[in-house]
Design an enzyme around this catalytic site. Sequence first.
Site, PDB file in Angstrom:
ATOM      1  N   HIS A   1      -5.853  -3.450  -0.073  1.00 17.94           N
ATOM      2  CA  HIS A   1      -6.847  -3.723   0.738  1.00 17.94           C
ATOM      3  C   HIS A   1      -8.258  -4.055   0.205  1.00 17.94           C
ATOM      4  CE1 HIS A   1      -4.478  -2.407   3.838  1.00 17.94           C
ATOM      5  NE2 HIS A   1      -5.064  -2.388   4.710  1.00 17.94           N
TER       6      HIS A   1
ATOM      7  N   GLU B   1      -1.356 -13.951  10.512  1.00 15.98           N
ATOM      8  CA  GLU B   1      -1.924 -14.610  10.351  1.00 15.98           C
ATOM      9  C   GLU B   1      -1.707 -16.231   9.382  1.00 15.98           C
ATOM     10  OE1 GLU B   1      -1.299 -11.757   9.822  1.00 15.98           O
ATOM     11  OE2 GLU B   1      -3.062 -10.264   9.217  1.00 15.98           O
TER      12      GLU B   1
END
Lengths: 425, 331
Positions: free
Chosen positions: B129, B60
């Site tokens: 998450h 990322e």
Amino acid sequence: MLSAFARHAATGARQAAATPRAMSVAGTPGLMSVTGMRFKSRMAAAEEAKPDTPLRPLEETETYDLPAFKTHRMDLGGLPTSTTASGAQLQEYFESMYRMRRMETKADELYMTGHVRGFCHLYNGQEAVAVGVEAAVSYEDYLITAYRNHCQQLARGDTVEAVLSELTGRVTGCSGGKGGSMHLYKPENRYFGGNGIVGAQGPLGTGLAFAAKYQGTKNVAISMFGDGAANQGQIFEALNMAQLWRLPIMFMCENNRYGMGTSTARAAASGDFYTRGDYAAGLYIDGMNVLAVREGIAYAAERCRSGEGPVYVEVDTYRYKGHSISDQGTGYRTTDEVQSMKASRDPIDQVKTMLVDGGWATLQSLKGVERSLRKEVDAAVKFATEAPQPPPEHLWKDVLSPSASGESVVRGTLVTKGGKVGTPL
Amino acid sequence: MSKVFMFDALRAATDEEMERDLTVCVIGEDVGHYGGSYKVTKDLHSKYGDLRVLDTPIAENSFTGMAIGGAITGLRPIVEGMNMSFLLLAFNQISNNAGMLRYTSGGNFTLPLVIRGPGGVGRQLGAEHSQRLEAYFQAIPGLKIVACSTPYNAKGLLKSAIRDNNPVVFFEHVLLYNLQEEIPQEEYLIPLDKAEIVRKGEDITILTYSRMRHHVIQALPVLLNDGYNPEVLDLISLKPLDIESISISVKKTHRVLIVEECMKTAGIGAELIAQINEHLFDELDAPVVRLSSQDIPTPYNGSLEQATVIQPHQIIDAVKNLINSSNIVTT
């Protein structure tokens, strides 16, 4: 738009001159490792030997042996062992490097006298890298580096005035006084700074190469970083993507042997940076020799342009000053080491030797050039200390780009002299 | 008009903009051959190829940085965070490069970039998450932040975000992708900086965004039945906040309830209350109340997870308290 260097490199470098003298400067035993004293006395002897000889025409060339390259996953035999340079090219390299050296020295003085604040990372000793790169590629190719970036701004076509007045925070600075030493850019010549966070420019540089591939051009990107940054994870992430997608990028490690106060021996499990691309090709270049940088980068650039993927380039270089102004540069290395590098491998002295030995210049004529370059830089210093400050309203300028709905409003307040908070914008 | 899922509306926006402008591209994990983990980029790679819909390795920090590098040369990348939480790894690139490059270069760069993906508390996805990053990013200068909440506003906002010349962080929500709505077939764009009036009312201004908009809507039937008349504003724009639309509403209702999914501490509500205090203090008949998620990592257990975020019954109670009593009960 071709840089001036690229024009010379394209036309002069690789063709034999009308009257070639295969004088091998680098090959002469001991010449490139003279001590300072031997250099000066040899130059003085050369002066005595030819007091009134007319100077050699600048378009004439010499052939020079190159210091050895090293390669990783790349055929060493493909690299040149010697190269040709004209007096004009050498003169240009000399002037550029000397101008850079003077600018950095003056930046140091400006800092000491309080005109430059914050961080200031000087390039003294590394000039051959900046100049050699521009001799090998053009302004169609992309360049990005970290915070030791003043000389790249010059090499990519900006003026000493624009650089120094950015350091002094004036509105005439190349970033309007808003960036400072670590944030210099010349986008019209594809120079993307000037980045403050170690290693973060690696992925940015990968994006420049991605854009080149996306747009179907043959341009390459050179993404520079230091030996300290070479240990950043994002460099390895970027290498992986570049190799995977065959992006035309040179990841170029300027190994000046120290990441601030920590030597490469104490920070890197492997000091052979040009091999650390692992599956990617690598190239080691003597970064103190401007011709070696030129030839090495030109070779790696051609390879990138061919679509073979990235090259991890290591230039072996050295900084005479500390990491930044606040660092003396002596706590972690000996003054002997610094002095002997200056005496034996200084990039500017190397080119001066070539110019004088080649008959294109004398010590006197070079002194004249140095004098006029000093005057040029001194004038820029005066400019930088007298240029106007950015007006207060520039505080909120260029936070956002204008959009379809008009200029974006950035909330801010300006405290007036009465201490009253002004109307929120 | 046609009925579409939220993920389809986002896909249509992306597709239309990629067709219209060759510099628009998508960069992210599994956006190409896999079709996107939430189907937002489904089949786009077969239309546009592997370079314009780029499957990245799991990196990322560097692929966000790469997208920024592309943006400063003139490409218009859309970075997908498979889950926005993962983009915390790219915080430096987003804050120090995307947010700052225009300013530090003295205006030399334009940075057209969209960073989009799902966030929010889902169904027992576990703490890592289930993150809400909008408040973390809200302070960063140089960014725009929007949160879509319906298929209609998702499509119009994403198109505007792609066409905007600034970095736009575009928050979607994991639980809203299967919302369905009739949307126009003709092209439409929605401004990035305007709040959406969900329902006009008189006696209280409810400020909300993303999934909580729907919890507010779920609370409405009871409130209306019991004689209350709330005005509901979906913030849409989290940076900058549309203080103009908020002012118009507060000057009418004089009471404000914030319903947000981010944590209470340093959340969007904190900034809202500060701005309301600065601009609208004299208009208030009561302190501004914020209903926010608990200041905890999201627990896995289903009932505990439900108790982490604000539920409709809490909204009903808070509205009634704010309007009826001078004893303001806060959670």
